[in-house]
Design an enzyme around this catalytic site. Sequence first.
Site, mmCIF file in Angstrom:
data_model
loop_
_atom_site.group_PDB
_atom_site.id
_atom_site.type_symbol
_atom_site.label_atom_id
_atom_site.label_comp_id
_atom_site.label_asym_id
_atom_site.label_seq_id
_atom_site.Cartn_x
_atom_site.Cartn_y
_atom_site.Cartn_z
ATOM 1 N N GLN A 158 68.670 81.075 66.510
ATOM 2 C CA GLN A 158 68.004 79.982 65.797
ATOM 3 C C GLN A 158 67.597 78.898 66.785
ATOM 4 O OE1 GLN A 158 70.542 77.889 63.022
ATOM 5 N NE2 GLN A 158 72.236 77.695 64.471
ATOM 6 N N LEU A 160 67.934 75.783 66.713
ATOM 7 C CA LEU A 160 68.923 74.741 66.959
ATOM 8 C C LEU A 160 69.584 74.961 68.321
ATOM 9 C CD1 LEU A 160 70.843 72.393 66.205
ATOM 10 C CD2 LEU A 160 72.245 74.056 64.981
ATOM 11 N N ASN A 161 70.073 76.214 68.561
ATOM 12 C CA ASN A 161 70.756 76.492 69.822
ATOM 13 C C ASN A 161 69.794 76.370 71.012
ATOM 14 O OD1 ASN A 161 71.933 78.394 67.549
ATOM 15 N ND2 ASN A 161 73.610 77.831 68.908
ATOM 16 N N LYS A 210 61.490 67.768 60.933
ATOM 17 C CA LYS A 210 62.433 67.663 59.818
ATOM 18 C C LYS A 210 63.388 66.482 60.034
ATOM 19 C CE LYS A 210 65.170 70.773 56.973
ATOM 20 N NZ LYS A 210 65.763 72.127 56.872
ATOM 21 N N HIS A 214 69.084 69.222 62.712
ATOM 22 C CA HIS A 214 68.399 70.182 63.576
ATOM 23 C C HIS A 214 67.186 69.518 64.241
ATOM 24 C CE1 HIS A 214 70.046 74.144 61.705
ATOM 25 N NE2 HIS A 214 70.960 73.243 61.871
ATOM 26 N N TYR A 270 80.839 66.312 59.862
ATOM 27 C CA TYR A 270 79.500 66.606 60.363
ATOM 28 C C TYR A 270 78.865 65.397 61.051
ATOM 29 C CZ TYR A 270 79.433 71.391 58.838
ATOM 30 O OH TYR A 270 79.703 72.730 58.731
ATOM 31 N N ARG A 272 80.350 63.539 63.177
ATOM 32 C CA ARG A 272 80.798 63.733 64.550
ATOM 33 C C ARG A 272 79.860 64.709 65.265
ATOM 34 N NH1 ARG A 272 81.968 68.852 65.943
ATOM 35 N NH2 ARG A 272 82.343 69.079 63.732
ATOM 36 N N HIS A 424 76.899 70.767 52.445
ATOM 37 C CA HIS A 424 78.316 70.753 52.799
ATOM 38 C C HIS A 424 79.128 69.810 51.910
ATOM 39 C CE1 HIS A 424 77.986 73.418 56.174
ATOM 40 N NE2 HIS A 424 77.041 72.704 56.729
ATOM 41 N N ASP A 444 93.255 66.352 50.456
ATOM 42 C CA ASP A 444 91.998 67.035 50.176
ATOM 43 C C ASP A 444 92.078 68.356 50.932
ATOM 44 O OD1 ASP A 444 88.764 65.971 49.550
ATOM 45 O OD2 ASP A 444 89.145 67.885 50.519
#
Lengths: 747, 747
Positions: A158, A160-161, A210, A214, A270, A272, A424, A444
């Site tokens: 993908q 992103l990487n 976007k 990402h 997320y 972080r 998420h 939680d």
Amino acid sequence: MFGNPVPQKRSALATCIALAAGVSAAALTVKPLSVFAAEHPNLVISAADIDAMQGAVEKPGRFRAAFLSTQSSVDLALQAPIAVPVPADAGGGYTHEQHKKNYQLMYNAGVLYQITENPKYAERVRDMLLAYADLYPTLPLHPKRRPGAKNPGKLFWQSLNEAVWLVYTIQAYDLIRPSLTDAEAEKIERGALRPVVKFLSVESPETFNKVHNHGTWLTAGVGMAGYVLDEPEWVEQALLDLDKSGRGGFLRQLSTLFSPDGYYNEGPYYQRYALMPFVTFAKAIDNNEPERGIFEYRDSIVMKAIDTTIQLSYNGLFFPINDAIKSKGIDTSELVLGVATAYGESGNAQLLEIAAQQDRILLTGDGLKVAQDLDAGKQQPYQFKSMAFRDGKDGNEGALVVMRQQLDGDQALIFKPAAQGMGHGHFDKLSWQFYDRGAEIVTDYGAARFLNVESKNGGRYLPENETWAKQTVAHNTVVVDETSHFDNDLKSANRHHPKLQFFHADNQVKISAANIDSAYPGVTLTRTMALVNSPGDGSTFAIDLFDVKSEKPHQLDLPVHYNGQLVDTSFDLRGFTDSISALGKGNGYQHLWLKARSKPDSGLTQITWLNDNGRFYTQSSLVDGNTEILFTELGANDPHFNLRAEKSFIARRNKVREHTFVSVLEPHGEYNPAQEFTLEAESKVRELDHKKIGDIELVAIESNAGATQLLAFNRNPVASASTESSFEYRGINYAFSGRAKLFLITN
Amino acid sequence: MFGNPVPQKRSALATCIALAAGVSAAALTVKPLSVFAAEHPNLVISAADIDAMQGAVEKPGRFRAAFLSTQSSVDLALQAPIAVPVPADAGGGYTHEQHKKNYQLMYNAGVLYQITENPKYAERVRDMLLAYADLYPTLPLHPKRRPGAKNPGKLFWQSLNEAVWLVYTIQAYDLIRPSLTDAEAEKIERGALRPVVKFLSVESPETFNKVHNHGTWLTAGVGMAGYVLDEPEWVEQALLDLDKSGRGGFLRQLSTLFSPDGYYNEGPYYQRYALMPFVTFAKAIDNNEPERGIFEYRDSIVMKAIDTTIQLSYNGLFFPINDAIKSKGIDTSELVLGVATAYGESGNAQLLEIAAQQDRILLTGDGLKVAQDLDAGKQQPYQFKSMAFRDGKDGNEGALVVMRQQLDGDQALIFKPAAQGMGHGHFDKLSWQFYDRGAEIVTDYGAARFLNVESKNGGRYLPENETWAKQTVAHNTVVVDETSHFDNDLKSANRHHPKLQFFHADNQVKISAANIDSAYPGVTLTRTMALVNSPGDGSTFAIDLFDVKSEKPHQLDLPVHYNGQLVDTSFDLRGFTDSISALGKGNGYQHLWLKARSKPDSGLTQITWLNDNGRFYTQSSLVDGNTEILFTELGANDPHFNLRAEKSFIARRNKVREHTFVSVLEPHGEYNPAQEFTLEAESKVRELDHKKIGDIELVAIESNAGATQLLAFNRNPVASASTESSFEYRGINYAFSGRAKLFLITN
């Protein structure tokens, strides 16, 4: 590093476009571009940093220790031959992991080259980059890309990487550029860097533009490449969308993905992760174009985002709301970068205390400042705050409320009238958690996932993340008719959010209220939570008022998920002893074993448990004689033992249109078998009382010693610090100013 | 402190009597009495100690810090009025706790008087003792004594507490005696001290003479009073029984209650408790009559008992065998005294490391030595040993075997072919436990008790201590026909014990074997356990061979109780998902929920779990196709939630006369979600093989990498270091000397 001065008009254009696209006025503070610095390196690490770093590694201290450690691991890695394999594997597979290792090694070797001037480091980076320059132009889309996905990569499955690769690699290139011949540089830029930039920008417009994490990685990589390769157009596109409209791009992401309080909508776990490209690119912008004032942009949103990430932790770990792996905390690499950068920017000595806990020093200019100031003992205690962290880009989509007090055990109460947080997010509107003496008390579950453990669903999210962890009953909030909030519909959940009614914090009282009427049709949920302490007798209570109003009768369940061993109940338990069954059929109920149930008499009901730290906790509630208490353990319908065997009790009130759950959590005593003593194993609460008098609401907690803590608050959302309230309670008149007051009544 | 020299003949008499009573030859090393020191204090603290202590509190350091801390708490306590109430309450009640507080305060105030010479401390002790002198002669037996009990007290419900009172109080009296007028001293001795001594000795002959921990407290109190009140007869009685026969008394207790290796038959939890009067009285004897050589008595049994208590700990906590509360460890007050005393006697710098971990300094002469030498940084690493701690007074009643290695995580394997250990013993012959990286991996439940938590059966042992914790299935050893060892008959269990066949330890291999044929009629249980590590590939395994031979067919269950989350099995689990039931009806089985069962194909079977520290553990077993694996969780038939929800899997082989369970436990890998990596989540074991060739027994562990660890050992009990063994395995000849050898076979 651009060769020519950039004309003033570009900035004016950018500003106009930003305004047209609805970016808030804060965007105006981004100042015009100017001549870029003309030397390498100048992204996260600047040439001036290098001089200081070279000096620092000669002297004993944290920075030298970090340098030696990195040098030793890089030297070991240099013994292996170069491997730039043709991409074949998805995440976790060989080629995926090798390309990850490559960019990390190139970055570290680049840093070491600048510090040591030893050509072996630059040569390795050069040779790897030349190999990428040979490979990249030959690559089709990655064979393991998701079918039909809009974000495929070439080196990785993908994009992103691929963007992460670029963020590291462009820094490595910047660091070794002075060692290259022009021919080498040209080959690398032409074969690898420019094609990757092109692929990630104009060839991936949807992801690049976007407004999403990402997109941040893609714009960061492309923008940083713009600085290094002297392509101001790339920087502009990275900041303002490919068409420079301001509809997408880094500035838009900064304006949208964080709330005005620096809260990231998916929660701290997320948040972080999201920080990394924001901080990296911001630092690079600041080094190249300090006139932009990127760290001041949108009322210093980058700095706020870093600080909020720290604030949303307890005892070093992030509050595990939404999909979160519970062992993640402030020592993660993203926050190491964040804290160093924020310290470099602000010099705030409280950040040094966090850096000391992180115990990792970056080999950057900011890392050097942190190291030297820690060596000099300059750290100050970091101040954790009680605060409502507003959610939503405009700060009006609920909030994550944190109440803290440092009395007798560093307590934190998390109240969650936050928005859903996208994919998420959990269906847990108005849930809460409680922490005391370093431990999670009212819990939680976090995410159901064993990260990278192959035998557990390949290390991905487990099916139980959907069937349990996201469900409402997995959280400490009301479930109506055994159905989760928004009936588990994510689209609906993302469209709605709770409303924060008020938040107030003073020395004795932290209090907040919120409501939501969209979680269930025709049902309004209103919760008020308070953390109070009395200087009179040192007692501490977490107070919970959960009010449900509906048009039709419903079954209402309010679970408390707790950590520890049940030690006492004020009523008889009817335990299921020889066999037990799942509590329900769906919405998470299928995973709960029903171990005991009771219907206590009306009045005060108490449940006491003991945690592993030897502290007792008693939940005291007012019940009406028609409320059942169900005791459950997690683990039913879990054939692969994927779930942890956690415990809860659920207050269940059936066939009711209006109901208020009133309860108080009280930490007390100490169980110390090592020293052979047990203190105050029993609750001090003898009686609870709850009253509404117009806008005034009262909770009275009477102790065995005869004293009464009386919490009075004004529920009117517009009440201010100067609002005066008065009321009569048990024949005595009371008055207070502002939102709330705790009265200590002694007999 | 006796006024007159003691004639030589008394010692000769004592020796003769001791011999007549069957006391071992070691008793001969107790040397004759001589003139006692003529000054106060001279029990645990001597007058010479005081001079040094007075000097030490003037200088910064650990001793001064401990002094200031004690002084501050005593000064606070002195602000309360004296309370010497008429006894009314049992343990935990007001008068019981007040008399406990009184003796602790008197002792501490006495010490402070000696150090500071401030009369306020002596005056408080004096006034309290005078109050006791008024009260005690008026007291009948305690109103809360157990009906018909042979050990009632007067101040307390049982004489044990009264003796503890005397042990502290006689020291307090000794410390302030110089401040008293003769008239005051006479009143205190006549009204309180002599009556208490009389009550605990001639009026409590059964308890005083009992060779049992209660007897030790009584003899210690009476003997120490003998030194202070110049009554040599009391000392003789304390040492040798009321009739001075040597059949009871302190020397007999030292000869009988510990094994020759210093192991106390009830296990380390009660060993720690038992130490206090032994060490206190021994120190007092040594200060008054060093010629007795009490610390050398029975090959230095007091010193051995202290050291063995330390050896039976892991990561600061005692191995929780038998009735044991798991949080008890080396920092308990009894072992603080033990370590200080042993250090004072031996000067062994390894003990300082333990003292440093205890982090408590005693205000005694020995405490001063510890404090000063810790201040001077003299501590050395304490060496934990692999050793078979023989059980029984003659060392021939089995053993508690400890195998340790410090490789890659400080591992310990506890193998328990020990004797029953009387009323606090568990029916767990040949059980084992495993520890790694500071954590309990294969676990023992310990005792079912919440000490002093009133709501949990008044803080006493819970009913589940009998129905679960003591039962065989609660341990990691074979259960025949769902019945506990000795059919839960304590008398029978106390009469029998396992036989230790051998124990051997070298760098690569620790191995031990034991058997018992009395736990079940007609059934012989033989277990061999080994802890091995290979310097070749750094791997570590715990090897378990459990052999059962019986006349008739039986059902055999071998449980493994583990800490952590199940992550993988090499076979399909048939889970019970919608409802679960108790596994059995009695002997502990009624408390186990059956969560899943499977009957794996014959061959290698593997079960992997992950513990909280992020380490994986795989149990690899050889199964025959007729072995079921049952997965259980504790908690059935536990209506009051008294049990912890612990997990186990049970290998079950039904209808079999002879069977050998072969299994290997392997720690591996790391789960690190914080740093986002997971290493070696899967076992390296590809194949297991087990063979017997005459006396030679082989276990071969083949790894995925192709290497094989081959453990060969000679099972012959008389094999010695010089025994030569040879065998052929897969066509290759091997030979080794001594008990065992680990061969690393690479392909």
